[in-house]
Design a protein around this motif. Structure first.
Motif, PDB file in Angstrom:
ATOM      1  N   ILE A   1       5.104  21.719 -20.248  1.00 39.33           N
ATOM      2  CA  ILE A   1       5.989  20.582 -20.526  1.00 39.33           C
ATOM      3  C   ILE A   1       5.597  20.056 -21.897  1.00 39.33           C
ATOM      4  O   ILE A   1       4.450  19.652 -22.111  1.00 39.33           O
ATOM      5  CB  ILE A   1       5.864  19.464 -19.469  1.00 39.33           C
ATOM      6  N   ALA A   2       6.550  20.093 -22.822  1.00 41.87           N
ATOM      7  CA  ALA A   2       6.294  19.652 -24.205  1.00 41.87           C
ATOM      8  C   ALA A   2       5.067  20.400 -24.743  1.00 41.87           C
ATOM      9  O   ALA A   2       5.039  21.619 -24.747  1.00 41.87           O
ATOM     10  CB  ALA A   2       6.146  18.150 -24.268  1.00 41.87           C
ATOM     11  N   ASP A   3       4.031  19.667 -25.167  1.00 40.40           N
ATOM     12  CA  ASP A   3       2.882  20.301 -25.811  1.00 40.40           C
ATOM     13  C   ASP A   3       1.703  20.504 -24.867  1.00 40.40           C
ATOM     14  O   ASP A   3       0.583  20.774 -25.303  1.00 40.40           O
ATOM     15  CB  ASP A   3       2.436  19.468 -27.020  1.00 40.40           C
ATOM     16  N   GLU A   4       1.940  20.385 -23.561  1.00 43.79           N
ATOM     17  CA  GLU A   4       0.869  20.547 -22.591  1.00 43.79           C
ATOM     18  C   GLU A   4       1.259  21.589 -21.536  1.00 43.79           C
ATOM     19  O   GLU A   4       2.444  21.882 -21.350  1.00 43.79           O
ATOM     20  CB  GLU A   4       0.554  19.224 -21.896  1.00 43.79           C
ATOM     21  N   CYS A   5       0.253  22.117 -20.848  1.00 44.47           N
ATOM     22  CA  CYS A   5       0.546  23.038 -19.760  1.00 44.47           C
ATOM     23  C   CYS A   5      -0.579  23.034 -18.747  1.00 44.47           C
ATOM     24  O   CYS A   5      -1.703  22.580 -19.010  1.00 44.47           O
ATOM     25  CB  CYS A   5       0.793  24.456 -20.278  1.00 44.47           C
ATOM     26  N   VAL A   6      -0.268  23.525 -17.557  1.00 47.16           N
ATOM     27  CA  VAL A   6      -1.266  23.812 -16.543  1.00 47.16           C
ATOM     28  C   VAL A   6      -1.156  25.294 -16.189  1.00 47.16           C
ATOM     29  O   VAL A   6      -0.120  25.928 -16.405  1.00 47.16           O
ATOM     30  CB  VAL A   6      -1.114  22.942 -15.280  1.00 47.16           C
ATOM     31  N   ILE A   7      -2.242  25.826 -15.654  1.00 46.30           N
ATOM     32  CA  ILE A   7      -2.299  27.219 -15.233  1.00 46.30           C
ATOM     33  C   ILE A   7      -2.537  27.238 -13.732  1.00 46.30           C
ATOM     34  O   ILE A   7      -3.362  26.486 -13.213  1.00 46.30           O
ATOM     35  CB  ILE A   7      -3.432  27.965 -15.955  1.00 46.30           C
ATOM     36  N   VAL A   8      -1.810  28.107 -13.022  1.00 46.71           N
ATOM     37  CA  VAL A   8      -2.023  28.294 -11.591  1.00 46.71           C
ATOM     38  C   VAL A   8      -2.570  29.693 -11.361  1.00 46.71           C
ATOM     39  O   VAL A   8      -1.930  30.688 -11.720  1.00 46.71           O
ATOM     40  CB  VAL A   8      -0.723  28.092 -10.793  1.00 46.71           C
TER      41      VAL A   8
ATOM     42  N   MET B   1      10.593  21.593 -17.953  1.00 44.34           N
ATOM     43  CA  MET B   1       9.452  22.378 -17.491  1.00 44.34           C
ATOM     44  C   MET B   1       9.775  23.866 -17.606  1.00 44.34           C
ATOM     45  O   MET B   1      10.833  24.312 -17.185  1.00 44.34           O
ATOM     46  CB  MET B   1       9.152  22.023 -16.033  1.00 44.34           C
ATOM     47  N   GLN B   2       8.856  24.616 -18.188  1.00 41.29           N
ATOM     48  CA  GLN B   2       9.014  26.065 -18.336  1.00 41.29           C
ATOM     49  C   GLN B   2       7.881  26.771 -17.614  1.00 41.29           C
ATOM     50  O   GLN B   2       6.706  26.436 -17.800  1.00 41.29           O
ATOM     51  CB  GLN B   2       9.008  26.460 -19.812  1.00 41.29           C
ATOM     52  N   THR B   3       8.228  27.738 -16.774  1.00 44.23           N
ATOM     53  CA  THR B   3       7.229  28.473 -16.006  1.00 44.23           C
ATOM     54  C   THR B   3       7.226  29.934 -16.432  1.00 44.23           C
ATOM     55  O   THR B   3       8.271  30.590 -16.445  1.00 44.23           O
ATOM     56  CB  THR B   3       7.513  28.384 -14.497  1.00 44.23           C
ATOM     57  N   LYS B   4       6.042  30.430 -16.789  1.00 46.76           N
ATOM     58  CA  LYS B   4       5.876  31.835 -17.144  1.00 46.76           C
ATOM     59  C   LYS B   4       4.979  32.495 -16.115  1.00 46.76           C
ATOM     60  O   LYS B   4       3.937  31.952 -15.736  1.00 46.76           O
ATOM     61  CB  LYS B   4       5.246  31.967 -18.534  1.00 46.76           C
ATOM     62  N   ARG B   5       5.382  33.662 -15.659  1.00 51.60           N
ATOM     63  CA  ARG B   5       4.618  34.428 -14.662  1.00 51.60           C
ATOM     64  C   ARG B   5       3.966  35.634 -15.320  1.00 51.60           C
ATOM     65  O   ARG B   5       4.635  36.399 -16.012  1.00 51.60           O
ATOM     66  CB  ARG B   5       5.539  34.878 -13.527  1.00 51.60           C
ATOM     67  N   ILE B   6       2.674  35.795 -15.095  1.00 54.73           N
ATOM     68  CA  ILE B   6       1.928  36.941 -15.608  1.00 54.73           C
ATOM     69  C   ILE B   6       1.396  37.706 -14.403  1.00 54.73           C
ATOM     70  O   ILE B   6       0.713  37.128 -13.548  1.00 54.73           O
ATOM     71  CB  ILE B   6       0.754  36.500 -16.498  1.00 54.73           C
ATOM     72  N   VAL B   7       1.704  38.988 -14.307  1.00 52.33           N
ATOM     73  CA  VAL B   7       1.237  39.807 -13.197  1.00 52.33           C
ATOM     74  C   VAL B   7      -0.093  40.451 -13.597  1.00 52.33           C
ATOM     75  O   VAL B   7      -0.179  41.133 -14.621  1.00 52.33           O
ATOM     76  CB  VAL B   7       2.275  40.885 -12.830  1.00 52.33           C
ATOM     77  N   SER B   8      -1.102  40.231 -12.785  1.00 55.52           N
ATOM     78  CA  SER B   8      -2.447  40.701 -13.117  1.00 55.52           C
ATOM     79  C   SER B   8      -2.680  42.140 -12.674  1.00 55.52           C
ATOM     80  O   SER B   8      -1.884  42.727 -11.934  1.00 55.52           O
ATOM     81  CB  SER B   8      -3.491  39.794 -12.460  1.00 55.52           C
ATOM     82  N   ASN B   9      -3.818  42.685 -13.082  1.00 59.40           N
ATOM     83  CA  ASN B   9      -4.239  44.006 -12.629  1.00 59.40           C
ATOM     84  C   ASN B   9      -5.015  43.937 -11.317  1.00 59.40           C
ATOM     85  O   ASN B   9      -5.426  44.969 -10.789  1.00 59.40           O
ATOM     86  CB  ASN B   9      -5.120  44.669 -13.696  1.00 59.40           C
ATOM     87  N   HIS B  10      -5.238  42.736 -10.815  1.00 62.86           N
ATOM     88  CA  HIS B  10      -5.964  42.550  -9.561  1.00 62.86           C
ATOM     89  C   HIS B  10      -4.961  42.399  -8.421  1.00 62.86           C
ATOM     90  O   HIS B  10      -4.453  41.305  -8.146  1.00 62.86           O
ATOM     91  CB  HIS B  10      -6.874  41.322  -9.653  1.00 62.86           C
ATOM     92  N   LEU B  11      -4.617  43.510  -7.794  1.00 57.66           N
ATOM     93  CA  LEU B  11      -3.662  43.533  -6.677  1.00 57.66           C
ATOM     94  C   LEU B  11      -2.309  42.934  -7.065  1.00 57.66           C
ATOM     95  O   LEU B  11      -1.580  42.430  -6.210  1.00 57.66           O
ATOM     96  CB  LEU B  11      -4.237  42.796  -5.455  1.00 57.66           C
ATOM     97  N   GLU B  12      -2.001  42.973  -8.360  1.00 54.23           N
ATOM     98  CA  GLU B  12      -0.727  42.448  -8.881  1.00 54.23           C
ATOM     99  C   GLU B  12      -0.505  40.989  -8.490  1.00 54.23           C
ATOM    100  O   GLU B  12       0.606  40.561  -8.187  1.00 54.23           O
ATOM    101  CB  GLU B  12       0.453  43.319  -8.426  1.00 54.23           C
ATOM    102  N   SER B  13      -1.587  40.221  -8.505  1.00 56.97           N
ATOM    103  CA  SER B  13      -1.455  38.778  -8.255  1.00 56.97           C
ATOM    104  C   SER B  13      -0.774  38.104  -9.438  1.00 56.97           C
ATOM    105  O   SER B  13      -0.824  38.599 -10.573  1.00 56.97           O
ATOM    106  CB  SER B  13      -2.826  38.141  -8.019  1.00 56.97           C
TER     107      SER B  13
END
Length: 204
Positions: A20-27, A1-13
């Motif tokens: 995992i492999a060829d699939e992913c979910v977004i939180v 499992m690989q987790t990437k974090r993206i910091v937004s421009n909305h209050l730095e959320s």
């Protein structure tokens, strides 16, 4: 499992892409969709998980769902916040179309795609609709838990009593990492101390 974090421009959320492999979910969905597309790297998005209904975590969620052709999973209680800018704290942000939403309950287990089995935990306190998602041994906690703190308890439908109960509950969850809605990740060892400090504070 690989987790990437993206910091937004909305209050730095934080927005997370978990692959995992060829699939992913977004939180969560504060980040610009272009940044999310880059992080997805062509994988199939099998779901979007919303931790709670504040604008900085949900701002682009309908755009994500349309682009990636997938469902949004959230607490039913989030609908109240998402419909009303006065409750989600986004000046002009509101959602009225919920056709892409799937409501999840405390204790729900989501089987998404080929690889993801996600346990859902209601974690009210910061918001009545706060939901934590355990993927592997990482708890995506939204604004319920931070590296050195907990979420604000002075907002619409926040509750110190609920936060106290949720902090007791989170101690039973088998996580090793907490990925928060703002700031850096933290370890179980770091959170053990953090949780106990705030349980003690809220029990006064």
């Amino acid at each position: 499992m690989q987790t990437k974090r993206i910091v937004s421009n909305h209050l730095e959320s934080n927005t997370y892409v978990i692959g995992i492999a060829d699939e992913c979910v977004i939180v969560d969905a504060g980040a610009e969709i272009g940044d999310v597309i880059k992080a997805v790297e062509g994988k199939r998005v099998v779901g979007i998980l919303l931790t709670h209904g504040h604008f900085d975590h949900a701002f682009n969620i309908l755009e994500y769902a349309a682009y990636f052709s997938c469902k949004i999973y959230a607490s039913k209680k989030a609908e109240i916040n998402l419909r009303d800018p006065n409750k989600n704290y986004g000046k002009n942000f509101a959602i009225s179309d919920f056709k892409d939403f799937v409501w999840v309950d405390d204790g729900s287990v989501l089987s998404l795609g080929k690889y993801f089995n996600i346990s859902c935990y209601a974690m009210p306190g910061h918001s009545a609709c706060s939901m934590g998602y355990l993927i592997g041994t990482t708890l995506f906690a939204g604004d319920f838990l931070f590296k050195q703190g907990v979420g604000r308890m002075d907002l619409y439908d926040s509750s110190k009593q609920s936060m106290f109960s949720s902090l007791q509950k989170v101690k039973t969850i088998p996580f090793e990492i907490v990925a928060s809605g703002h700031g850096e990740i933290s370890t179980a060892a770091e959170q053990k101390r953090n949780i106990e400090i705030f349980i003690k504070f809220l029990s006064r």
